[in-house]
Design an enzyme around this catalytic site. Sequence first.
Site, PDB file in Angstrom:
ATOM      1  CG  HIS A   1      62.762  21.104  67.797  1.00  0.00           C
ATOM      2  ND1 HIS A   1      61.945  20.564  66.843  1.00  0.00           N
ATOM      3  CD2 HIS A   1      61.993  21.267  68.909  1.00  0.00           C
ATOM      4  CE1 HIS A   1      60.720  20.425  67.336  1.00  0.00           C
ATOM      5  NE2 HIS A   1      60.731  20.834  68.589  1.00  0.00           N
ATOM      6  CB  THR A   2      69.759  19.570  68.625  1.00  0.00           C
ATOM      7  OG1 THR A   2      69.280  18.688  69.639  1.00  0.00           O
ATOM      8  CG2 THR A   2      69.877  20.975  69.184  1.00  0.00           C
TER       9      THR A   2
ATOM     10  CG  ASP B   1      61.444  11.031  70.250  1.00  0.00           C
ATOM     11  OD1 ASP B   1      62.288  11.761  70.790  1.00  0.00           O
ATOM     12  OD2 ASP B   1      60.406  11.467  69.729  1.00  0.00           O
TER      13      ASP B   1
ATOM     14  CE1 TYR C   1      60.171  17.242  65.561  1.00  0.00           C
ATOM     15  CE2 TYR C   1      60.289  16.501  63.287  1.00  0.00           C
ATOM     16  CZ  TYR C   1      60.807  16.529  64.562  1.00  0.00           C
ATOM     17  OH  TYR C   1      61.964  15.856  64.838  1.00  0.00           O
TER      18      TYR C   1
HETATM   19  C1  GLA Z   1      60.167  14.809  68.517  1.00  0.00           C
HETATM   20  C2  GLA Z   1      60.988  14.027  67.505  1.00  0.00           C
HETATM   21  C3  GLA Z   1      62.473  13.979  67.885  1.00  0.00           C
HETATM   22  C4  GLA Z   1      63.012  15.374  68.212  1.00  0.00           C
HETATM   23  C5  GLA Z   1      62.064  16.104  69.161  1.00  0.00           C
HETATM   24  C6  GLA Z   1      62.477  17.533  69.383  1.00  0.00           C
HETATM   25  O1  GLA Z   1      60.132  14.146  69.747  1.00  0.00           O
HETATM   26  O2  GLA Z   1      60.500  12.704  67.381  1.00  0.00           O
HETATM   27  O3  GLA Z   1      63.213  13.372  66.871  1.00  0.00           O
HETATM   28  O4  GLA Z   1      63.234  16.099  67.057  1.00  0.00           O
HETATM   29  O5  GLA Z   1      60.731  16.106  68.711  1.00  0.00           O
HETATM   30  O6  GLA Z   1      63.678  17.604  70.043  1.00  0.00           O
END
Ligand code: GLA
Length: 385
Positions: free
Chosen positions: A29-30, A170, A220
Amino acid sequence: MKASFSELFGGDGARAFFAPGRVNLIGEHTDYNGGHVFPCALSFGTYALARKRSDRLIRLASLNIGDGRIFESPLDGLRYEKEADWTNYPKGVIWAFAEAGHPLPEGLDVLYFGNIPAGAGLSSSASLEVLTGILLRELYVFQDVSQTDLALLGQKAENQFVGMNCGIMDQFASAMGKKDHAIYLDAATLDFEYAPLTLPDAKIVITNSEVKHQLASSEYNTRRAECEKAVSEISRVRPLKTLGELTPEEFEKLKGCLSDEVLVRRARHAVTENARTAEAYEALRAGRTDTFGLLMNASHTSLEKDYEVSCPEVDFLVHEAWKIPGVIGSRITGGGFGGCTVSIVRNDAIDAFRSTLSDRYKKAYDVTAEFYIAEPGDGAHEIMA
Ligand code: GLA
């Protein structure tokens, strides 16, 4: 897949592509907070066989979902449709290509197959997006689309077509992964470095809680909004665009200007996690695996208590893992609200780790956890016959 492709679409001549899932080692979550992440691509992911058509139809099928059902749609006027199910992801990428000045001149047939467990926080959707991006680039010869563009176009599809406000981690990991390496990425600038991930006497073990992260997209988006609120409140006294610009020391001095205690905890996670990620990258490069493990543990505590994106089952797996000899570090990985943990475990302790954790989890929740050894793999590519 070739036999199924011929059966479903007739004939042959399809080209084969692969895009991996990812596991994030630290830096959670950065990314949407302008900070750093440290993921690696996995050796499992999603495969596609694809072939251009001569008309303007898109036909998509999956060997995982829908039992070989073909989803058909015209190339023109693409938009999100609930009934289109998983095909919203590839359609979103086709839409994002068109928005970026790469409309498809004609349609295509694609058959997908993936071996990433869905809803486990290992990026099955990002791999589907990046995979669709690479097959479009190769089939239609969009030469100026780079691997980084594949990540950005996948993210755009997810944000603007599917409606999940994810960061870039991701898709970037899936597009840019490198065998035996993790990627230390600055999500604000997209500058990155590869860090060798050949641990001398330990492995990265992923444990799947089997809790599907269903709350993920709504919660989220809430976390993102909370962080944005924290930025706007802090910027009244210290101009800034993202929480990633602050050190933990600066944050301690500024936190008094936040209007409520929840915002303090959310922002503190984003700031301290970014600092931990930088420290973890240095520790790994210097071969200090134990320090890396301690930072992973601290990351979990921050995600559990300050950011509140874990769940009881995943907390149980992490807390029990910490007690098992030979475990160097363990934490939740990915977006959260279920999914997987990532642990670094000494080679000689892996069997005991699996059996102990599996027994305890089964007793506590009556669920059988799955274990995978992560092998950092390459990013999206065409598979040559
Ligand atoms: C999901 C999102 C990423 C990231 C993670 C948390 O996987 O797709 O962009 O924010 O959560 O680190």
